[in-house]
Design a protein around this motif. Structure first.
Motif, PDB file in Angstrom:
ATOM      1  N   ALA A  59       0.825  -1.205   0.000  1.00 33.40           N
ATOM      2  CA  ALA A  59       0.000   0.000   0.000  1.00 33.40           C
ATOM      3  C   ALA A  59       0.860   1.256   0.000  1.00 33.40           C
ATOM      4  CB  ALA A  59      -0.934  -0.002   1.208  1.00 33.40           C
ATOM      5  N   SER A  60       1.937   1.242   0.779  1.00 37.63           N
ATOM      6  CA  SER A  60       2.792   2.429   0.867  1.00 37.63           C
ATOM      7  C   SER A  60       3.517   2.703  -0.440  1.00 37.63           C
ATOM      8  CB  SER A  60       3.801   2.260   2.001  1.00 37.63           C
ATOM      9  OG  SER A  60       4.716   1.213   1.710  1.00 37.63           O
ATOM     10  N   ALA A  61       3.780   1.672  -1.221  1.00 38.91           N
ATOM     11  CA  ALA A  61       4.488   1.854  -2.498  1.00 38.91           C
ATOM     12  C   ALA A  61       3.661   2.639  -3.499  1.00 38.91           C
ATOM     13  CB  ALA A  61       4.860   0.496  -3.072  1.00 38.91           C
ATOM     14  N   GLU A  62       2.331   2.653  -3.331  1.00 36.98           N
ATOM     15  CA  GLU A  62       1.453   3.354  -4.265  1.00 36.98           C
ATOM     16  C   GLU A  62       1.235   4.806  -3.883  1.00 36.98           C
ATOM     17  OE1 GLU A  62       0.430   1.864  -6.990  1.00 36.98           O
ATOM     18  OE2 GLU A  62       1.456   0.018  -6.375  1.00 36.98           O
ATOM     19  N   PHE A  63       1.712   5.233  -2.723  1.00 38.24           N
ATOM     20  CA  PHE A  63       1.490   6.595  -2.269  1.00 38.24           C
ATOM     21  C   PHE A  63       2.395   7.567  -3.034  1.00 38.24           C
ATOM     22  CE2 PHE A  63       0.366   4.922   2.231  1.00 38.24           C
ATOM     23  CZ  PHE A  63      -0.892   4.570   1.776  1.00 38.24           C
ATOM     24  N   PRO A  64       1.940   8.817  -3.246  1.00 37.61           N
ATOM     25  CA  PRO A  64       2.853   9.858  -3.739  1.00 37.61           C
ATOM     26  C   PRO A  64       3.894  10.179  -2.667  1.00 37.61           C
ATOM     27  CG  PRO A  64       0.685  10.765  -3.210  1.00 37.61           C
ATOM     28  CD  PRO A  64       0.553   9.287  -3.130  1.00 37.61           C
ATOM     29  N   GLN A  65       4.921  10.945  -3.044  1.00 38.93           N
ATOM     30  CA  GLN A  65       6.082  11.131  -2.178  1.00 38.93           C
ATOM     31  C   GLN A  65       5.717  11.659  -0.800  1.00 38.93           C
ATOM     32  OE1 GLN A  65       9.147  10.125  -2.747  1.00 38.93           O
ATOM     33  NE2 GLN A  65       9.832  10.874  -0.746  1.00 38.93           N
ATOM     34  N   LYS A  66       4.949  12.754  -0.740  1.00 37.81           N
ATOM     35  CA  LYS A  66       4.631  13.347   0.561  1.00 37.81           C
ATOM     36  C   LYS A  66       3.759  12.414   1.395  1.00 37.81           C
ATOM     37  CE  LYS A  66       5.362  18.275  -0.067  1.00 37.81           C
ATOM     38  NZ  LYS A  66       6.447  18.290   0.906  1.00 37.81           N
ATOM     39  N   ALA A  67       2.824  11.735   0.736  1.00 39.95           N
ATOM     40  CA  ALA A  67       1.987  10.779   1.461  1.00 39.95           C
ATOM     41  C   ALA A  67       2.839   9.615   1.980  1.00 39.95           C
ATOM     42  CB  ALA A  67       0.864  10.270   0.570  1.00 39.95           C
ATOM     43  N   GLN A  68       3.853   9.221   1.216  1.00 38.78           N
ATOM     44  CA  GLN A  68       4.740   8.142   1.650  1.00 38.78           C
ATOM     45  C   GLN A  68       5.538   8.564   2.878  1.00 38.78           C
ATOM     46  OE1 GLN A  68       7.684   6.665  -1.245  1.00 38.78           O
ATOM     47  NE2 GLN A  68       6.694   4.681  -1.008  1.00 38.78           N
ATOM     48  N   GLU A  69       5.986   9.816   2.897  1.00 39.32           N
ATOM     49  CA  GLU A  69       6.705  10.318   4.068  1.00 39.32           C
ATOM     50  C   GLU A  69       5.784  10.333   5.290  1.00 39.32           C
ATOM     51  OE1 GLU A  69       9.789  10.805   4.259  1.00 39.32           O
ATOM     52  OE2 GLU A  69      10.423  10.899   2.174  1.00 39.32           O
ATOM     53  N   ALA A  70       4.517  10.747   5.074  1.00 42.64           N
ATOM     54  CA  ALA A  70       3.564  10.766   6.180  1.00 42.64           C
ATOM     55  C   ALA A  70       3.290   9.345   6.677  1.00 42.64           C
ATOM     56  CB  ALA A  70       2.263  11.434   5.733  1.00 42.64           C
ATOM     57  N   PHE A  71       3.219   8.389   5.740  1.00 39.85           N
ATOM     58  CA  PHE A  71       2.998   6.998   6.123  1.00 39.85           C
ATOM     59  C   PHE A  71       4.184   6.471   6.924  1.00 39.85           C
ATOM     60  CE2 PHE A  71       3.541   2.443   5.214  1.00 39.85           C
ATOM     61  CZ  PHE A  71       2.344   1.955   5.707  1.00 39.85           C
ATOM     62  N   GLU A  72       5.402   6.803   6.503  1.00 39.65           N
ATOM     63  CA  GLU A  72       6.589   6.376   7.232  1.00 39.65           C
ATOM     64  C   GLU A  72       6.606   6.975   8.637  1.00 39.65           C
ATOM     65  OE1 GLU A  72      10.106   7.220   5.013  1.00 39.65           O
ATOM     66  OE2 GLU A  72       9.535   5.941   3.311  1.00 39.65           O
ATOM     67  N   ALA A  73       6.161   8.224   8.764  1.00 38.88           N
ATOM     68  CA  ALA A  73       6.086   8.843  10.087  1.00 38.88           C
ATOM     69  C   ALA A  73       5.079   8.108  10.964  1.00 38.88           C
ATOM     70  CB  ALA A  73       5.696  10.314   9.954  1.00 38.88           C
ATOM     71  N   LEU A  74       3.927   7.755  10.376  1.00 37.48           N
ATOM     72  CA  LEU A  74       2.902   7.033  11.139  1.00 37.48           C
ATOM     73  C   LEU A  74       3.412   5.670  11.592  1.00 37.48           C
ATOM     74  CD1 LEU A  74      -0.009   6.750  12.160  1.00 37.48           C
ATOM     75  CD2 LEU A  74      -0.637   5.862   9.894  1.00 37.48           C
ATOM     76  N   VAL A  75       4.074   4.953  10.677  1.00 33.99           N
ATOM     77  CA  VAL A  75       4.637   3.642  11.035  1.00 33.99           C
ATOM     78  C   VAL A  75       5.685   3.795  12.133  1.00 33.99           C
ATOM     79  CG1 VAL A  75       6.051   1.728  10.197  1.00 33.99           C
ATOM     80  CG2 VAL A  75       4.136   2.543   8.826  1.00 33.99           C
ATOM     81  N   GLY A  76       6.508   4.842  12.028  1.00 35.64           N
ATOM     82  CA  GLY A  76       7.527   5.081  13.051  1.00 35.64           C
ATOM     83  C   GLY A  76       6.912   5.358  14.414  1.00 35.64           C
ATOM     84  N   LEU A  77       5.857   6.153  14.444  1.00 37.27           N
ATOM     85  CA  LEU A  77       5.184   6.459  15.705  1.00 37.27           C
ATOM     86  C   LEU A  77       4.566   5.197  16.313  1.00 37.27           C
ATOM     87  CD1 LEU A  77       3.434   9.835  14.759  1.00 37.27           C
ATOM     88  CD2 LEU A  77       5.354   9.535  16.340  1.00 37.27           C
ATOM     89  N   ILE A  78       3.926   4.393  15.457  1.00 40.66           N
ATOM     90  CA  ILE A  78       3.332   3.143  15.938  1.00 40.66           C
ATOM     91  C   ILE A  78       4.417   2.198  16.441  1.00 40.66           C
ATOM     92  CG2 ILE A  78       2.042   1.071  15.264  1.00 40.66           C
ATOM     93  CD1 ILE A  78       0.472   2.808  13.321  1.00 40.66           C
ATOM     94  N   ALA A  79       5.514   2.097  15.677  1.00 46.46           N
ATOM     95  CA  ALA A  79       6.602   1.195  16.063  1.00 46.46           C
ATOM     96  C   ALA A  79       7.209   1.608  17.406  1.00 46.46           C
ATOM     97  CB  ALA A  79       7.681   1.178  14.981  1.00 46.46           C
ATOM     98  N   ALA A  80       7.445   2.897  17.589  1.00 45.58           N
ATOM     99  CA  ALA A  80       8.019   3.368  18.855  1.00 45.58           C
ATOM    100  C   ALA A  80       7.065   3.098  20.013  1.00 45.58           C
ATOM    101  CB  ALA A  80       8.328   4.865  18.764  1.00 45.58           C
ATOM    102  N   THR A  81       5.765   3.313  19.787  1.00 40.47           N
ATOM    103  CA  THR A  81       4.770   3.056  20.831  1.00 40.47           C
ATOM    104  C   THR A  81       4.702   1.578  21.180  1.00 40.47           C
ATOM    105  OG1 THR A  81       3.449   4.937  20.066  1.00 40.47           O
ATOM    106  CG2 THR A  81       2.348   3.321  21.458  1.00 40.47           C
TER     107      THR A  81
END
Length: 283
Positions: A59-81
């Motif tokens: 799913a993340s591979a289909e995102f545009p660049q800025k949306a992909q960065e936002a997705f990576e931030a969300l995954v990072g926040l979830i992973a840290a939590t």
């Protein structure tokens, strides 16, 4: 490679410990014929984890660049939590996990559909570890594109299986309290680095633009792309030129979590009956 190896080693040992306790208890209570149900629960949990991981990655591979960065931030926040909650959960549960699992096995066999209950118990226990691993690995793979990270994760799982089997048959003596304590400290440093990386991804996505001044620059002394810098980056989330926001998040997170994690655990509360008896004796 070392970070995914150590994290998956810990995650794998947790899962192997759960399965080992259940398997040993089934064997001790004459229910060894139920082991195929345990394996089915494990396989279903692994399938769910792989499905979720593959789905999120595709799913993340289909995102545009800025949306992909936002997705990576969300995954990072979830992973840290998730990593932080895992560390504190094991710190609290390690003293009672054996009794709780044995009670759950007994409860599963008391019901009319003990097969489904046992499968469900093992499934949810292992799926918890698997989904934690999925979010962690996604966060790591997004920050490191090399093939060493998946290899390190695979080696960690293999070593965890070997240790789990050794503990189960009695050939390996592992001080679980020290193991989970020191790997817990390591994981908190990893979570701090992932959290700082999530803030960086939020900035690149255009969602966070405060505190972007570079706090310091030591790239001429210890560059992040050098051999030692790469090691510190993987282990501690090192950046040779962090922004003020990244530094504040990193230091504040460690200041709170390390103090809470390393402080002595509070003793279990005294049973009401015992305290009442003591009171009567004093009176």
């Amino acid at each position: 490679m070392l970070v995914p190896f150590l994290i998956m080693l810990r995650e794998g040992v947790e899962a192997a410990l759960i399965v080992g306790i259940v398997a040993s208890y089934l064997k001790q209570t004459g229910r060894g014929d139920a082991m195929p149900l345990v394996w089915l629960g494990i396989l279903l949990a692994l399938a769910l984890s792989l499905f979720v991981g593959a789905g999120l990655q595709l799913a993340s591979a289909e995102f545009p660049q800025k949306a992909q960065e936002a997705f990576e931030a969300l995954v990072g926040l979830i992973a840290a939590t998730v990593l932080t909650s895992m560390v504190f959960w094991m710190r609290k549960a390690s003293r009672s996990i054996k009794g709780e699992l044995q009670h759950s096995v007994d409860a599963a066999f008391k019901g009319g559909r003990h097969s489904l209950a046992l499968i469900g118990m093992v499934f949810f226990a292992v799926a918890r570890e698997g989904l934690e691993s999925v979010f962690f690995l996604l966060a790591i793979f997004q920050q490191s594109q090399s093939a060493e990270a998946p290899l390190g994760a695979l080696l960690g799982v293999i070593c965890a299986i070997a240790i789990g089997y050794g503990v189960y048959v009695g050939g390996v003596r592992l001080n679980l309290r020290k193991f989970f304590r020191w790997t817990g400290v390591f994981i908190l440093f990893v979570a701090a680095g992932i959290l700082a990386g999530a803030l960086r991804s939020l900035h690149e996505a255009g969602l966070w633009n405060s505190l972007q001044t570079v706090a310091f620059d030591v790239s001429h002394v210890l560059p992040a792309d050098g051999p030692l810098g790469v090691l510190f980056s993987g282990l501690l989330g090192y950046r040779d030129a962090p922004t003020v926001g990244e530094l504040v998040v990193y230091v504040a997170f460690l200041a709170v979590t390390l103090v809470l994690f390393l402080m002595p655990a509070s003793p279990p509360p005294e049973p009401a009956s015992a305290s009442g008896a003591n009171l009567r004796q004093k009176v």
